[in-house]
Enzyme design. Structure first.
Site, PDB file in Angstrom:
ATOM      1  N   CYS A   1       4.667  -9.329  -1.858  1.00  0.00           N
ATOM      2  CA  CYS A   1       3.174  -9.612  -1.301  1.00  0.00           C
ATOM      3  C   CYS A   1       1.789  -8.987  -2.162  1.00  0.00           C
ATOM      4  O   CYS A   1       1.712  -9.195  -4.016  1.00  0.00           O
ATOM      5  CB  CYS A   1       3.207  -9.162  -0.356  1.00  0.00           C
ATOM      6  SG  CYS A   1       1.879 -10.214   0.620  1.00  0.00           S
TER       7      CYS A   1
ATOM      8  N   LYS B   1      -6.502 -16.071   7.528  1.00  0.00           N
ATOM      9  CA  LYS B   1      -4.971 -15.097   7.070  1.00  0.00           C
ATOM     10  C   LYS B   1      -3.861 -16.421   7.453  1.00  0.00           C
ATOM     11  O   LYS B   1      -4.046 -16.719   8.468  1.00  0.00           O
ATOM     12  CB  LYS B   1      -5.221 -14.584   8.336  1.00  0.00           C
ATOM     13  CG  LYS B   1      -4.201 -13.504   8.155  1.00  0.00           C
ATOM     14  CD  LYS B   1      -3.243 -12.042   9.220  1.00  0.00           C
ATOM     15  CE  LYS B   1      -2.739 -11.202   8.735  1.00  0.00           C
ATOM     16  NZ  LYS B   1      -3.285  -9.856   9.566  1.00  0.00           N
TER      17      LYS B   1
ATOM     18  N   SER C   1       1.757 -12.873   5.361  1.00  0.00           N
ATOM     19  CA  SER C   1       1.003 -11.705   6.202  1.00  0.00           C
ATOM     20  C   SER C   1       0.082 -11.625   5.045  1.00  0.00           C
ATOM     21  O   SER C   1      -0.254 -10.507   4.592  1.00  0.00           O
ATOM     22  CB  SER C   1       1.670 -11.112   7.336  1.00  0.00           C
ATOM     23  OG  SER C   1       0.390 -10.639   7.865  1.00  0.00           O
TER      24      SER C   1
ATOM     25  N   HIS D   1       7.609 -11.637   3.599  1.00  0.00           N
ATOM     26  CA  HIS D   1       8.113 -11.175   3.643  1.00  0.00           C
ATOM     27  C   HIS D   1       8.850 -10.714   4.272  1.00  0.00           C
ATOM     28  O   HIS D   1       9.333 -10.986   5.338  1.00  0.00           O
ATOM     29  CB  HIS D   1       6.621 -10.824   4.390  1.00  0.00           C
ATOM     30  CG  HIS D   1       5.698  -9.484   4.116  1.00  0.00           C
ATOM     31  ND1 HIS D   1       5.218  -9.059   3.991  1.00  0.00           N
ATOM     32  CD2 HIS D   1       4.390 -10.054   4.163  1.00  0.00           C
ATOM     33  CE1 HIS D   1       4.704  -7.750   3.063  1.00  0.00           C
ATOM     34  NE2 HIS D   1       4.208  -9.601   3.512  1.00  0.00           N
TER      35      HIS D   1
ATOM     36  N   GLU E   1      11.878  -8.984   4.154  1.00  0.00           N
ATOM     37  CA  GLU E   1      11.780  -7.523   4.394  1.00  0.00           C
ATOM     38  C   GLU E   1      11.777  -7.995   5.898  1.00  0.00           C
ATOM     39  O   GLU E   1      12.131  -6.439   6.830  1.00  0.00           O
ATOM     40  CB  GLU E   1      11.493  -6.819   3.688  1.00  0.00           C
ATOM     41  CG  GLU E   1      10.348  -6.710   3.476  1.00  0.00           C
ATOM     42  CD  GLU E   1       9.212  -7.792   3.228  1.00  0.00           C
ATOM     43  OE1 GLU E   1       8.315  -7.326   3.043  1.00  0.00           O
ATOM     44  OE2 GLU E   1       9.655  -7.911   2.469  1.00  0.00           O
TER      45      GLU E   1
ATOM     46  N   ARG F   1      -1.733  -4.699  17.019  1.00  0.00           N
ATOM     47  CA  ARG F   1      -2.630  -4.188  16.162  1.00  0.00           C
ATOM     48  C   ARG F   1      -4.263  -4.922  16.326  1.00  0.00           C
ATOM     49  O   ARG F   1      -4.880  -3.709  16.471  1.00  0.00           O
ATOM     50  CB  ARG F   1      -1.745  -3.583  14.773  1.00  0.00           C
ATOM     51  CG  ARG F   1      -3.165  -3.284  13.870  1.00  0.00           C
ATOM     52  CD  ARG F   1      -2.908  -3.290  12.322  1.00  0.00           C
ATOM     53  NE  ARG F   1      -2.571  -4.356  12.006  1.00  0.00           N
ATOM     54  CZ  ARG F   1      -2.032  -4.533  11.080  1.00  0.00           C
ATOM     55  NH1 ARG F   1      -1.119  -3.725  10.173  1.00  0.00           N
ATOM     56  NH2 ARG F   1      -2.882  -6.370   9.973  1.00  0.00           N
TER      57      ARG F   1
END
Length: 360
Positions: free
Chosen positions: A146, A167, A196, A239, A241, A253
């Site tokens: 990223c 986003k 993200s 991502h 992972e 969050r």
């Protein structure tokens, strides 16, 4: 290729508790196998430091059960750290200077929490550039995640990422675009990857400097690309992972930020991630939040336990296959002396022999 618990890093014990195979150093020493030494540059903020260790080490560990891995986590001294994280790093992380002397077969570089408008002003910039300059001369292959991909594409070729104005957040369908490349061998021709990010690097500027795109999404853009030599640097914008729950934790969050006033708008749902019933539960939670905020009451408890059984993971299996391919090729090409990047006879400008084969 199981991990070897060659240090007391707590992540090793956490992975064993998950059912992962982690060898003791004494047991590993009895096996007549050349271990693979993988550097892990962790640039994530304190709150995500240990979780990021687990995410990446889990994928490495599940890639194969024959060879052995020695993971060498390290970080950059210019990144701001609290006392607890600093103590963790001091106790369990390697120093980059020691790794330069000892050598590495491969390197994984995580993303980071952006703190400046321009990447070259980030606290990690100079240190990251130093690490990569060394890796280009001494490491078989480097895998960048990223924000690290964005920073290094800018550093190496002057390509600046493009702000999206929103986003890119969720789980997106991708397709293999270079099926002849061994890194995507045995991957499904279509598969999902979480994203993200607020910025993007597109195919056209990458191809203009010889970077080859391996995986792309019509909606989310380029996911995976490789340097012009086709192996020594692997870039990812997504991502793979991520844990099943990672996007939900990000959503939690963000709604907390809205509640405490550090975010102006209520966050949208991550795309293609939540089932209708999960969205209904979260819509009810939003009403509870809005009421609590109006009345000056504390933030209501997030309904994570209700939501967890409703989450699907549609990317992990593909990620395991990719890591198996990447580590397998590193193992085939690296020198027996880990201070040297390649065995004798390997062309550093075409280590896979693929450029010659394809006439690139």
């Amino acid at each position: 290729m199981p991990l070897v618990a060659h240090t007391r890093l707590p992540t090793f014990e956490r992975l064993k508790q998950e059912g992962q195979t982690v060898l003791s150093e004494d047991y590993a020493f009895q096996q007549d196998i050349r271990e693979l030494h993988i550097g892990f540059l962790n640039m994530m903020p304190d709150a995500a430091l240990a979780a990021t260790e687990r995410q990446f080490l889990r994928l490495v560990n599940e890639s194969n059960l024959i060879a052995q891995f020695h993971i060498h986590p390290f970080t950059l001294g210019t990144l701001p750290r609290g006392d607890k994280a600093q103590a963790h790093i001091a106790q369990y992380y390697d120093k980059f200077e020691d790794l330069q002397e000892q050598g590495l077969d491969a390197l994984i570089i995580t993303g980071a929490n952006p703190a400046a408008p321009h990447l070259e002003d980030e606290p990690f910039w100079d240190g990251l550039c130093e690490v990569v300059a060394w890796a280009q001369e001494n490491v078989t292959s480097t895998l960048c995640s990223c924000l690290a991909s964005h920073a290094l594409v800018q550093h190496l070729w002057g390509i600046r990422r493009r702000p999206l104005g929103f986003k890119r957040w969720g789980v997106y369908s991708h397709a293999v675009t270079m099926p002849e490349h061994p890194l995507v061998n045995d991957l499904n021709t279509r598969f999902d990857v979480p994203h993200s990010r607020f910025n993007q690097i597109d195919r056209e500027p990458l191809e203009a400097v010889g970077v080859q795109v391996l995986v792309e999404s019509t909606e989310a853009g380029v996911h995976m690309a490789v340097s012009p030599d086709l192996f020594r640097m692997v870039f990812m914008q997504g991502h793979p992972e991520y844990d099943t729950v990672s996007l939900l934790k990000e959503y939690r969050r963000e709604v907390t930020r809205w509640f405490d006033g550090t975010r102006a708008d209520y966050p949208p749902f991550p795309q293609n991630y939540l089932r209708p019933k999960a969205k209904a539960i979260l819509n009810e939670y939003r009403l509870e939040q809005e009421k609590a905020k109006r009345l000056g009451k504390p933030l209501p408890d997030f309904p994570e336990k209700l939501l967890l059984p409703m989450l699907h993971n549609t990317w992990c299996d593909t990620a395991k296959v990719f890591y198996s391919n990447w580590i397998g090729k590193v193992y085939q090409l690296t020198n027996n002396d880990r201070r040297k990047p390649f065995m004798e006879g390997v062309n550093p400008d075409d280590p896979l022999g693929l450029r010659q084969q394809l006439g690139i």
